[in-house]
Design a protein around this motif. Sequence first.
Motif, PDB file in Angstrom:
ATOM      1  N   CYS A  50      56.656 -59.008 -61.290  1.00  0.00           N
ATOM      2  CA  CYS A  50      55.281 -59.501 -61.376  1.00  0.00           C
ATOM      3  C   CYS A  50      55.193 -60.605 -62.425  1.00  0.00           C
ATOM      4  O   CYS A  50      55.678 -60.453 -63.549  1.00  0.00           O
ATOM      5  CB  CYS A  50      54.346 -58.354 -61.743  1.00  0.00           C
TER       6      CYS A  50
ATOM      7  N   HIS B  95      49.691 -52.674 -60.912  1.00  0.00           N
ATOM      8  CA  HIS B  95      49.162 -52.659 -62.278  1.00  0.00           C
ATOM      9  C   HIS B  95      47.782 -53.295 -62.317  1.00  0.00           C
ATOM     10  O   HIS B  95      46.783 -52.601 -62.289  1.00  0.00           O
ATOM     11  CB  HIS B  95      50.142 -53.354 -63.245  1.00  0.00           C
ATOM     12  N   ARG B  96      47.692 -54.620 -62.315  1.00  0.00           N
ATOM     13  CA  ARG B  96      46.388 -55.280 -62.411  1.00  0.00           C
ATOM     14  C   ARG B  96      46.117 -56.159 -61.194  1.00  0.00           C
ATOM     15  O   ARG B  96      45.390 -57.129 -61.277  1.00  0.00           O
ATOM     16  CB  ARG B  96      46.324 -56.121 -63.699  1.00  0.00           C
ATOM     17  N   ALA B  97      46.767 -55.820 -60.085  1.00  0.00           N
ATOM     18  CA  ALA B  97      46.474 -56.458 -58.789  1.00  0.00           C
ATOM     19  C   ALA B  97      46.940 -57.906 -58.683  1.00  0.00           C
ATOM     20  O   ALA B  97      46.503 -58.636 -57.782  1.00  0.00           O
ATOM     21  CB  ALA B  97      44.987 -56.352 -58.435  1.00  0.00           C
ATOM     22  N   MET B  98      47.812 -58.315 -59.573  1.00  0.00           N
ATOM     23  CA  MET B  98      48.361 -59.678 -59.462  1.00  0.00           C
ATOM     24  C   MET B  98      49.137 -59.816 -58.149  1.00  0.00           C
ATOM     25  O   MET B  98      49.818 -58.876 -57.730  1.00  0.00           O
ATOM     26  CB  MET B  98      49.323 -59.888 -60.648  1.00  0.00           C
TER      27      MET B  98
ATOM     28  N   CYS C 194      50.398 -56.285 -56.999  1.00  0.00           N
ATOM     29  CA  CYS C 194      50.934 -55.449 -58.062  1.00  0.00           C
ATOM     30  C   CYS C 194      50.014 -54.253 -58.305  1.00  0.00           C
ATOM     31  O   CYS C 194      48.800 -54.413 -58.455  1.00  0.00           O
ATOM     32  CB  CYS C 194      51.066 -56.276 -59.337  1.00  0.00           C
TER      33      CYS C 194
ATOM     34  N   ASN D 155      52.790 -61.420 -64.150  1.00  0.00           N
ATOM     35  CA  ASN D 155      51.744 -61.163 -65.137  1.00  0.00           C
ATOM     36  C   ASN D 155      52.291 -60.364 -66.330  1.00  0.00           C
ATOM     37  O   ASN D 155      52.365 -60.886 -67.449  1.00  0.00           O
ATOM     38  CB  ASN D 155      50.578 -60.437 -64.452  1.00  0.00           C
ATOM     39  N   HIS D 156      52.705 -59.111 -66.109  1.00  0.00           N
ATOM     40  CA  HIS D 156      53.239 -58.308 -67.216  1.00  0.00           C
ATOM     41  C   HIS D 156      54.662 -57.848 -66.946  1.00  0.00           C
ATOM     42  O   HIS D 156      55.155 -56.922 -67.568  1.00  0.00           O
ATOM     43  CB  HIS D 156      52.355 -57.080 -67.476  1.00  0.00           C
ATOM     44  N   ALA D 157      55.289 -58.473 -65.936  1.00  0.00           N
ATOM     45  CA  ALA D 157      56.724 -58.310 -65.662  1.00  0.00           C
ATOM     46  C   ALA D 157      57.129 -56.923 -65.160  1.00  0.00           C
ATOM     47  O   ALA D 157      58.278 -56.522 -65.329  1.00  0.00           O
ATOM     48  CB  ALA D 157      57.549 -58.691 -66.896  1.00  0.00           C
ATOM     49  N   TRP D 158      56.215 -56.185 -64.553  1.00  0.00           N
ATOM     50  CA  TRP D 158      56.664 -54.977 -63.852  1.00  0.00           C
ATOM     51  C   TRP D 158      57.631 -55.416 -62.749  1.00  0.00           C
ATOM     52  O   TRP D 158      57.446 -56.480 -62.147  1.00  0.00           O
ATOM     53  CB  TRP D 158      55.485 -54.240 -63.212  1.00  0.00           C
TER      54      TRP D 158
HETATM   55  S1  FES Z   1      49.539 -57.217 -63.004  1.00  0.00           S
HETATM   56 FE1  FES Z   1      51.549 -56.953 -62.403  1.00  0.00          FE
HETATM   57  S2  FES Z   1      52.554 -56.313 -64.170  1.00  0.00           S
HETATM   58 FE2  FES Z   1      50.502 -56.457 -64.761  1.00  0.00          FE
END
Ligand code: FES
Length: 364
Positions: free
Chosen positions: A99, A82-85, A80, A101-104
Amino acid sequence: MHAATTIEPTTHEALPARWYADAEQAEREQHAIFRRTWQVGALAHELAEPGSYATADVGGVPVVLTRDLEGELHALVNVCPHRAMVLATGAGRAKLLQCPNHAWTFTLGGRFRHAPRADREPGFCSDGLDLRRAAVCEWGPLVLVNLDAGAAPPRRELDAMRASVAAEGLDLDAVVLTGPVVDWDIKANWKIVCENYLECYHCAVVHPDFSKVFDVSAERYALKPDGDLLSAATPVKATRKVDEQQAVLRTDGGAVAGSVWHLLFPATTINVYPGEGAFEVTWYWPLDAHTTRGRTAVFLAPGTSAGYAEQVTALSLQVGEEDNRVCEQMHRGMASGGIERATLMEVNEALLVAFQRRVRELLG
Ligand code: FES
Ligand SMILES: [Fe+2]
């Protein structure tokens, strides 16, 4: 080409022994080899339907393979922005990649779609948030992936393998997966594992049952290095002890006459077994300098008998265990510092010599 009976003096220098046991070297190989060459990413049936996905680890990078809703195949870096999830896990069906994690969300083609609450971020810009692409191609029951997005599929090698499998009497597009896909770990560097696969100089000693079925003599066991395709082929052994041979593998009356053993550089192996016809794929990747993971899938010609399937699976398992034992002991020796480098037999180990040349080339 047939391997000659006489052994020439070696002129090539083998890779340094420390390359088999060093964390920094393993990291260099991930970048220079596994992230720039073709690896198996999934089995084709996992991605047959629009809206399906499967995940893989390629050179230490999480990858997701998708078939989008229009039916187009994609390979994407599964991280991801965003935060590499890690986005997707396992395999399954989805309309979007979301994702955990934060649903992107991202389309199955990797386009950024939506980030919750982004409307509250005046500076938010979605440029550059698409998932990184990798190259992808289909070949029979396999989907191959290359992290170098600009890489052209290895058409020449894939066509040559397809022709060799067909020449043995097996239809690559008709084979049927049998049994579970099996993962197994070997306590040996990946190069030891591949190099061991590439020579049958050890077969008579290490694989006595295998050697009852296959002609492993230097005269009949033919080696053919050809670019990124390193191949061996041998007929079923001419023997008067047919009962002993068929206790290992029934080869009479089958559609497939001989065996072929391919390695697509760096670490995908494809075997065709004689008899009713089996096609086995194992792909390897390094977990670290001292550990290699293999994943094996066995496919059968349609209508194959249960007895033959059992024999192929048992033989493959037995040979695999015999190889693992020697690989682990070779790795112990290689990693010990007991010798500076191994000794290459240029004729009997011609494929191994070609393999090492390619390793050196890619490492620059
Ligand atoms: S890490 Fe993927 S949406 Fe935040
Ligand atoms: Fe072996």
